[in-house]
Design an enzyme around this catalytic site. Structure first.
Site, short mmCIF file in Angstrom:
data_model
loop_
_atom_site.label_atom_id
_atom_site.label_comp_id
_atom_site.label_asym_id
_atom_site.label_seq_id
_atom_site.Cartn_x
_atom_site.Cartn_y
_atom_site.Cartn_z
N ASP A 102 0.87 -1.18 0.00
CA ASP A 102 0.00 0.00 0.00
C ASP A 102 0.91 1.24 0.00
O ASP A 102 1.51 1.60 1.01
CB ASP A 102 -0.92 0.00 1.23
CG ASP A 102 -2.01 -1.07 1.15
OD1 ASP A 102 -1.82 -2.08 0.43
OD2 ASP A 102 -3.06 -0.91 1.81
N LYS A 166 -6.76 3.58 -3.25
CA LYS A 166 -7.19 3.59 -1.85
C LYS A 166 -7.34 5.04 -1.40
O LYS A 166 -6.52 5.89 -1.77
CB LYS A 166 -6.13 2.84 -1.03
CG LYS A 166 -6.29 2.88 0.49
CD LYS A 166 -5.18 2.04 1.14
CE LYS A 166 -5.12 2.22 2.65
NZ LYS A 166 -4.04 1.41 3.27
N LYS A 198 -10.25 0.66 -2.41
CA LYS A 198 -10.15 0.44 -0.98
C LYS A 198 -10.43 1.73 -0.21
O LYS A 198 -9.58 2.62 -0.16
CB LYS A 198 -8.74 -0.08 -0.62
CG LYS A 198 -8.54 -0.34 0.89
CD LYS A 198 -7.17 -0.95 1.17
CE LYS A 198 -6.88 -1.04 2.67
NZ LYS A 198 -5.56 -1.64 2.96
#
Length: 257
Positions: A102, A166, A198
């Site tokens: 991430d 995300k 996300k």
């Protein structure tokens, strides 16, 4: 929301959850507890999301080929590190056993008009974690704020090879919002690529999770949401999920609509 629907949504959220501990004071003991919590009586979470320094420990605890993926963060939370440092972080995390990376994009550079910085960072980290490793890019939408900037960040990340976009680090004042989710999901739809979404930061109830799932179903179609295309980044959501699935939480109290 009917009680059956609430339980169904709770079960759905469990399967999509990146169970997160990115507290600054996280300890090896906390990681041990997190790995244990990821396996529940009702099924496993999709992943855990942890600091890079704990990846090797988590891999030893979960074992190779675990149903629970290990996600970790790089260029986190500032988004300000140089590319060489972030690539080194990424390679170390992969060597330690991470499944998902991430990455915080250089969102401050983007806010100053430097689109190339985003493209270069995402492309370099993509190269450092080739498929089947999953690359999620954190846009920090609460700081970008502007609709067109969130849209552009989404487009740049997708074009540079992100598997997911995300919303947030969870470390700033404004994290996941439905408004940002709407912009990002539309960018995914318009890209026509296989890119996931996300929302992360501040989603702590099944009732809140349901709103994001409904939005994704509306924009992307009702068969789109699955762990390979949608994750929740959350630390507190699991408590509410388990309360509903176990019957410990009265559904009238949980429905919150």
């Amino acid at each position: 929301m009917e009680s059956h629907d609430m339980r169904e949504t709770a079960a759905r959220a469990l399967s999509l959850l990146d169970l997160t501990n990115l507290k600054d004071d996280c300890t090896p003991e906390a990681i041990e507890a997190l790995c244990a919590r990821a396996h529940t009586a009702f099924g496993s979470t999709a992943a855990i999301c942890i600091w890079p320094r704990f990846v090797a420990q988590a891999r030893a605890l979960l074992g190779q080929g675990s149903a629970v993926r290990i996600a970790t963060v790089v260029n986190f939370p500032s988004g300000d590190l140089d590319i060489d440092t972030v690539v080194a972080e990424t390679r170390q995390a992969v060597a330690d056993g991470a499944d998902d990376i991430d990455l915080v994009i250089p969102y401050r550079a983007l806010m100053q008009g430097d689109e190339a910085a985003v493209t270069a960072m995402v492309a370099a980290v993509r190269e450092a974690c080739p498929a089947p490793l999953v690359l999620k890019t954190i846009l920090e939408t609460g700081e970008l704020k502007d609709v067109s900037l969130i849209r552009r960040a989404s487009e740049l990340a997708i074009a540079a090879g992100a598997d997911f976009i995300k919303t947030s680090t969870g470390k700033v004042a404004v994290n996941a919002t439905l408004e940002a989710a709407d912009i990002m999901l539309q960018a995914i739809r318009d890209s026509r690529g296989k890119v996931g979404f996300k929302p992360a930061g501040g989603i702590s109830t099944v009732a809140e999770a349901a709103l994001y799932l409904r939005l994704a179903d509306t924009i992307m179609g009702e068969d789109w949401v699955m762990p390979s295309t949608f994750r929740f980044g959350a630390s507190g959501l699991l408590d509410d999920v388990l309360g509903i699935l176990s019957g410990a939480k009265p559904l009238a109290q949980a429905s919150g609509y």
